[in-house]
Write a protein that holds these residues in place. Structure first.
Motif, mmCIF file in Angstrom:
data_model
loop_
_atom_site.group_PDB
_atom_site.id
_atom_site.type_symbol
_atom_site.label_atom_id
_atom_site.label_comp_id
_atom_site.label_asym_id
_atom_site.label_seq_id
_atom_site.Cartn_x
_atom_site.Cartn_y
_atom_site.Cartn_z
ATOM 1 N N SER A 126 0.846 -1.282 0.209
ATOM 2 C CA SER A 126 0.027 -0.071 -0.249
ATOM 3 C C SER A 126 0.880 1.085 0.031
ATOM 4 N N ASN A 127 0.512 2.246 -0.300
ATOM 5 C CA ASN A 127 1.211 3.595 -0.631
ATOM 6 C C ASN A 127 0.344 4.760 -0.331
ATOM 7 N N VAL A 128 0.831 5.791 0.245
ATOM 8 C CA VAL A 128 -0.073 7.075 0.524
ATOM 9 C C VAL A 128 -0.604 7.477 -0.731
ATOM 10 N N TYR A 129 -0.388 7.375 -1.991
ATOM 11 C CA TYR A 129 -0.797 7.981 -2.993
ATOM 12 C C TYR A 129 -1.991 7.325 -3.672
ATOM 13 N N GLY A 130 -2.002 6.058 -3.027
ATOM 14 C CA GLY A 130 -3.238 5.183 -3.469
ATOM 15 C C GLY A 130 -4.360 4.945 -2.651
ATOM 16 N N ASP A 131 -4.146 5.946 -1.478
ATOM 17 C CA ASP A 131 -5.091 5.882 -0.386
ATOM 18 C C ASP A 131 -6.537 7.100 -0.802
ATOM 19 N N ARG A 132 -7.444 6.503 -1.671
ATOM 20 C CA ARG A 132 -8.425 7.308 -2.036
ATOM 21 C C ARG A 132 -9.864 6.926 -1.224
ATOM 22 N N TYR A 167 6.675 5.599 0.559
ATOM 23 C CA TYR A 167 5.438 6.138 0.336
ATOM 24 C C TYR A 167 4.667 5.108 1.128
ATOM 25 N N ARG A 215 4.602 6.160 4.759
ATOM 26 C CA ARG A 215 3.867 7.310 5.012
ATOM 27 C C ARG A 215 2.477 6.681 5.001
ATOM 28 N N TYR A 216 1.898 5.918 4.244
ATOM 29 C CA TYR A 216 0.711 5.381 4.345
ATOM 30 C C TYR A 216 0.227 4.873 5.670
#
Length: 166
Positions: free
Chosen positions: A100-106, A135, A138-139
């Motif tokens: 998982s990464n912070v930019y995919g957390d939508r 990332y 950070r997630y």
């Protein structure tokens, strides 16, 4: 890993979601709890119940083999949730590998509320995190992971280091 560590690789399903297929190498000592099963796709109540029961078999195996630490891959099933909870209750160190990464957390709305509560519980239950990179770290920080030890486990190697050896 040395003579002190006995590595076992436990698989909850025989078939991965990847489009390729190959035999599991014996040197990783694979143990498959879902022979003939593929991961994902099945979301009905029978599949959830089967996943829960399978986690019980994994827990029995962990006890019988006196496992001293575990690495779970994600937390997106009731089976993984059961294993994570059991590790926490029994004091078994458990580290979670996840990409998982912070930019995919939508996620938004009520799903975000559920996700926050669930992932916060998961992160509190773990001994440490094994994100794929910065990332990912950070997630998990957003769900309480800042205080947990993090060990980067990238899917891709550092190719520069490989090419420097030739």
């Amino acid at each position: 890993m040395g003579e002190q560590v006995e590595l076992w690789s436990i698989f909850l399903n025989e078939h991965n979601w990847q489009p390729w297929s190959h035999a599991l190498p014996e040197k990783i000592r694979p143990v498959v709890f879902g022979p003939g099963e593929s991961m994902g796709g099945k979301k009905n109540l029978a599949a959830v119940w089967s996943d829960w029961r399978k986690a019980g078999r994994v827990i029995r195996w962990l006890k019988e083999h006196r496992v001293e630490a575990a690495v779970t891959t994600g937390c997106n099933s009731v089976g993984l949730m059961r294993i994570i909870a059991w590790c926490r209750r029994n004091g078994l160190p458990n580290y979670m590998f996840a990409d998982s990464n912070v930019y995919g957390d939508r996620v938004t709305g009520w799903r975000l509320w559920v996700k926050r509560h669930y992932l916060s519980w998961v992160v509190r239950s773990l001994s440490g995190l094994m994100p794929c990179g910065e990332y990912g770290r950070r997630y998990f920080e957003a769900y309480g992971g800042a205080a947990k030890p993090s060990f980067f486990m990238p899917h891709e190697p550092d190719y520069r280091r490989i090419f420097e050896t030739t």
